[in-house]
Design an enzyme around this catalytic site. Sequence first.
Site, PDB file in Angstrom:
ATOM      1  N   GLU A 103       0.811  -1.223   0.000  1.00  0.00           N
ATOM      2  CA  GLU A 103       0.000   0.000   0.000  1.00  0.00           C
ATOM      3  C   GLU A 103       0.842   1.271   0.000  1.00  0.00           C
ATOM      4  O   GLU A 103       0.663   2.136  -0.832  1.00  0.00           O
ATOM      5  CB  GLU A 103      -0.945   0.007   1.208  1.00  0.00           C
ATOM      6  CG  GLU A 103      -2.028  -1.055   1.135  1.00  0.00           C
ATOM      7  CD  GLU A 103      -3.207  -0.723   2.037  1.00  0.00           C
ATOM      8  OE1 GLU A 103      -3.516   0.471   2.193  1.00  0.00           O
ATOM      9  OE2 GLU A 103      -3.816  -1.660   2.588  1.00  0.00           O
ATOM     10  N   GLU A 151       0.510  -7.306  10.519  1.00  0.00           N
ATOM     11  CA  GLU A 151      -0.824  -6.722  10.360  1.00  0.00           C
ATOM     12  C   GLU A 151      -1.907  -7.545  11.033  1.00  0.00           C
ATOM     13  O   GLU A 151      -2.898  -6.997  11.530  1.00  0.00           O
ATOM     14  CB  GLU A 151      -1.153  -6.563   8.871  1.00  0.00           C
ATOM     15  CG  GLU A 151      -2.492  -5.921   8.604  1.00  0.00           C
ATOM     16  CD  GLU A 151      -2.809  -5.777   7.125  1.00  0.00           C
ATOM     17  OE1 GLU A 151      -3.807  -5.112   6.789  1.00  0.00           O
ATOM     18  OE2 GLU A 151      -2.056  -6.330   6.295  1.00  0.00           O
TER      19      GLU A 151
END
Length: 922
Positions: A520, A782
Site C-alpha cells: 500500500e 498486520e
Amino acid sequence: MTARGIAIIGVLGMLFGISGCQAGQGTEQSGTNKQVQAVGLLCEYMPNPLGLDTLSPRLSWRMESARRGQNQTAYQIIAASSPENLKNNEGDLWDTGKVDSAQTLHIAYQGKPLASYQHCYWKVRLWDKDGRQSAWSEPASWTMGILSQDEWKGQWLGYTKAYSTPDELSLKGKWKQQSPSPMFRKTFAISKSIKNATLHVCGLGFHEVYLNGSKVGDHVLDPAFTRYDRACLYVTHDVTRMLQKGGNAVGVMLGNGWYNVFTSAAWKFNEAPWRDQPRMLLQLRIEYTDGTSELVTSDTSWKATTGPVVLDGIRQGESYDARREMPGWCTADFDDSGWDKPQIVPAPKGILRAQMMPPVKVIQTIRPVRMNSPKPGVYIFDLGQNISGWAQLKVSGPAGTKVQMRYGERLHEDGTLDQREIKEHVYEEVFHTDTYVLKGKGVETWEPRFTYYGYQYVELTGFPGIPTLDTISGRVVHTAFEQAGQFKCSNDLINKIHHCTLWAYRGNYVGIPTDCPHREKNGWTGDAQIAVDQAMFNWFNGAAYTKWMMDCKDEQKDTGELPGIIPTGGWGYAWGNGPAWDSAYLLIPWTMYQYYGDVRILETHFDRFKRYVDYLTRRAESHIVKFGLGDWAPVKTTTPEALTSTAYYYVDALITAKAAQILGQTADAEKYNTLAGQIKDAFNKTFYKGNGIYEPASQTALCFPLFYDLVPQSERPMVVKNLVKNIESQAFHIDTGILGAKAIYNVLSDNGQHQTAWQMLMQTTRPSYGYWIEQGATTLWEQWDGTCSRNHIMFGDIGAWFYKNLAGINIDAGSAESVAFGHFILRPRLIDGLSYVDASVQSIRGKIGSSWTVDGSRMQWTVEIPANTTATVHIPTADAASITESGQPVAQVAGLTFVGQEDGYAVYKVPSGQYQFASRIR
C-alpha cells in the site's frame, strides 16, 4: 495584536512563566556559571534548517547542568544577519534582552521582518536560579525560503519522449505506455567571488539535482508526498561550495513518484486529479561578495533528454539501462548539442510550500545473512531484517546483460519468492521489480532512485556468473528523524518486541506515516494515531508530523469529513475512515502539545478541530456515532463500531475543549466541554449494562471505556474485574484488534493488574506478540495469524507501554506547568521475572533516564532528570525507611520533598539531577 494572540501569550506565560517585561542586557549577574549551558538548539524542531517559509520561526534549546536542582530563570537570544555579527554579540536582527522566564521551547522570532533567502544566525545564554549567567551557546542558524509565490521567477519544465525499443526490457502492461525519466541541464558562468548560493527546487513526483558532476545533498525520494493539487513542497540546498568561477552546470532528473501513478490499484491513485507527467521548477540564487546577486532559473534556455532510467513506478519498480548513461552530463563542458528543448508545462494547482521536515535518506546499509538458490539461475538473498528501501547491486558482465531483482517479505515452501500477499491490491503484472541492463565496464554498482520497497528477501535472476553475499546490500530508507529513546531489559522476548516496534515505525515513515511499505504505502490515519505515543518515546519526529498535519488540513472537506488515507487522490471518504481513523487529526497535534509543548500546532488546526467535531455532531444520533471502521483486525471477537466511534467522538470533543482553553477561546471551551459530558452520558446509557459489563463484554468493549475515562468512577473496579475474567478465560491471550490493543495493556497496568498484562505479553502461542516472534518476525505484523502484511505499525503502542510501565517514564497530564516533561512522573512497575530495565528518552527538554535492577529483596534505581525540570518519583519499596540515595538515607538528601506513600511506593518530588536510589522491595 489580536485577542487570540494576547490569549496565547497569556497561556505561554502560565505554562512557562514568561515575564511581561523583557528588559536588560544581562549586566546584573554575579559571574558566569560554567556549569550551565544551552545546548541542542533547534529551529522549528530541526537543527540549522534551510528554506523555512514561516515568518516567525520558533527557537528551542535544552538546559544542561551537572548540578542538581538547576533551573533556568531567564534567557537572552540574539539573532544576527552574519556569523561575524553573531560572534561579536551584535543581534542586528533580534536581541531579546534578558527575559525573565523558564521557557526553552518554541520561542517565536520577533525581530526585524525576515525576507526570502534571509540567512539568520543565533545563540542563547541563560541565567540560573542563583542569578548567574551561562556562557553563550554554540551558534546555530536557519535560512528563509521563498516566501511569496510571485518570487518564483522560473518556468515549469517537462519533457516526454517515447522509449525507442521497449521490448528490449521485456516491458509489460501499462509500462509500455510510459515515457522514460526526463533529464534537464543548463550551463552558466560565474565571474565574481561567491558569498553564498542557495538552490530551491520542486521536482515532481521525485527529483535529484546535480551540480558540476555531483549530486546535491544526500536526500532521496524528494519531495515528500502531498496532495499536489493543493500543495507541492520545494526543497532547499546550500550549494555555495559546489559552484566555481567560470563554467558551471546544473542538472535535474525526474521520476514519476506519487505525482504520476500510472498503474491501477485499489486506491485509484492513477485517477488522482493532479496526475500528470513529471515536471520541475528550479531557482538558484547566487549572492556575491560585492553585494550583488543573480538568479539561475528553469526556462527555455535549458536542454532536455531521456537517459538510463527507462521506467519507474512507485508500486512497480525501476528499469535502468546503463548503456544509456551519459558520463559528465551535468558538467559544464558536456556536449549537449543532441539534446532537445524542454517543454513549458502548466504549474501544478497546489501552492508551493517549503519542505520543513527532515528529508528521506538512506539511513543504513545491511549485508545479507544468507543466500540460497532454489532453482537454477534463481538466487534468494535474506537480509535477516524486514526493511523499507531497496537493494544495491554489484555486478560485472557483458554489455546488454539484463539482471532483475524482485522484492518480498515471504518465501514459498520451495524457497522461491512469494509476493502474493503484498501484491494483492495492485492490479498489474509488474510489482516490486528492478531491472538493470549492464554497460559492460568492470564492476558496476547500481541502486534505484525513484521508488522504494518493503522487503526482507531479494530474488536475483539473470546474474552473469555465481553471486556472493557481497552482490546484494540492503539499503534502509526512511525519513531521517532522530532516535530519541533507548530501551532494553532482562527479558529477551520484550527486547525482540521492542526491536520489531522500532523497525516497523521507521519502515513506515517515508515522507508520510504509512500502514506498510510494500503493498500500500498509504497514509492510513488510524495506524498513525495509534502509533503516535510510541513515537514520542522512541523518535524525535515533530517536524514530519507538523507537515503531515498540513496534509490532513488539505484533505478535510468544508463539511468536516476526512478520508481514511492522507494524502489521497479521492479514495477513502466513502469507506476506510470514521472517528477511530479521522481522530488522528486531533490526537496527533494534542500529543505533540503534551510531549513537545507545541501551542502553534493547536492554533493552526483549531478551527478544523471544531469543524470535525461539528461534523460528527451532525451525524450522531442522540450523541451516538454509528459509522466508521472499528476495532480493526481483531482475533475473533468483534466490538460494535458504534462503541469505539462514540468513544473517539468523546475524545475529540474533549481535545477541542482543552485546546480552546489553551488558546483563550473560553466560549468554545465551555461548548465542547458540555458536549463531551453529553457524549459520555449517552455512551454509558447506550453501552453500559450494569455489573461492570459494556456490551458485548469483549476485551475491547471493556478496556476501551476505561482507557478513555468514560467509566463512572464507582463502576471501574467491576469493569476491570470483568476484563481480567475475560482474559483468564482465554488463557491470558489477547482478543482485540488495533484499537483494543492500544488500550488493554495500559488499562491493566493502571488499574492494579500489571501482572495480568505481563502474563498476556509473555504468551508465545497465537494470538500474541510472542507468536510473531516465534515465527521469525523482525517487524510488527498486520494480523495476529500472520496473514497479510508483515510490516505494520498499527499494533505498535506496546512500545510506549514499555517506557511508561516497565521503565516508568510518564508525562504528567495534570497541570499546565508539566507540559512537555516540564514536570513528569517516574513510576516503574516491577514484575517477577524481570531483573533489570535500562531506558532513557531524549525529551525536548533533555535526557530522562530510568535504569533499575532487582537482586533478591533489593532494588537499585538510577534516575536522570533534566535540568529545568522536576519529577514526581515513585520509589518501589516495602519499607520506606530502607530507601537510600547514593548511600545516604533519603530523608537526609537535600532538595527531595516527601509527598507520601501509596500502593507500595514512597513518593518524592525531585529536582533535576542524577540520583542513585536503593530500597528494600520485599
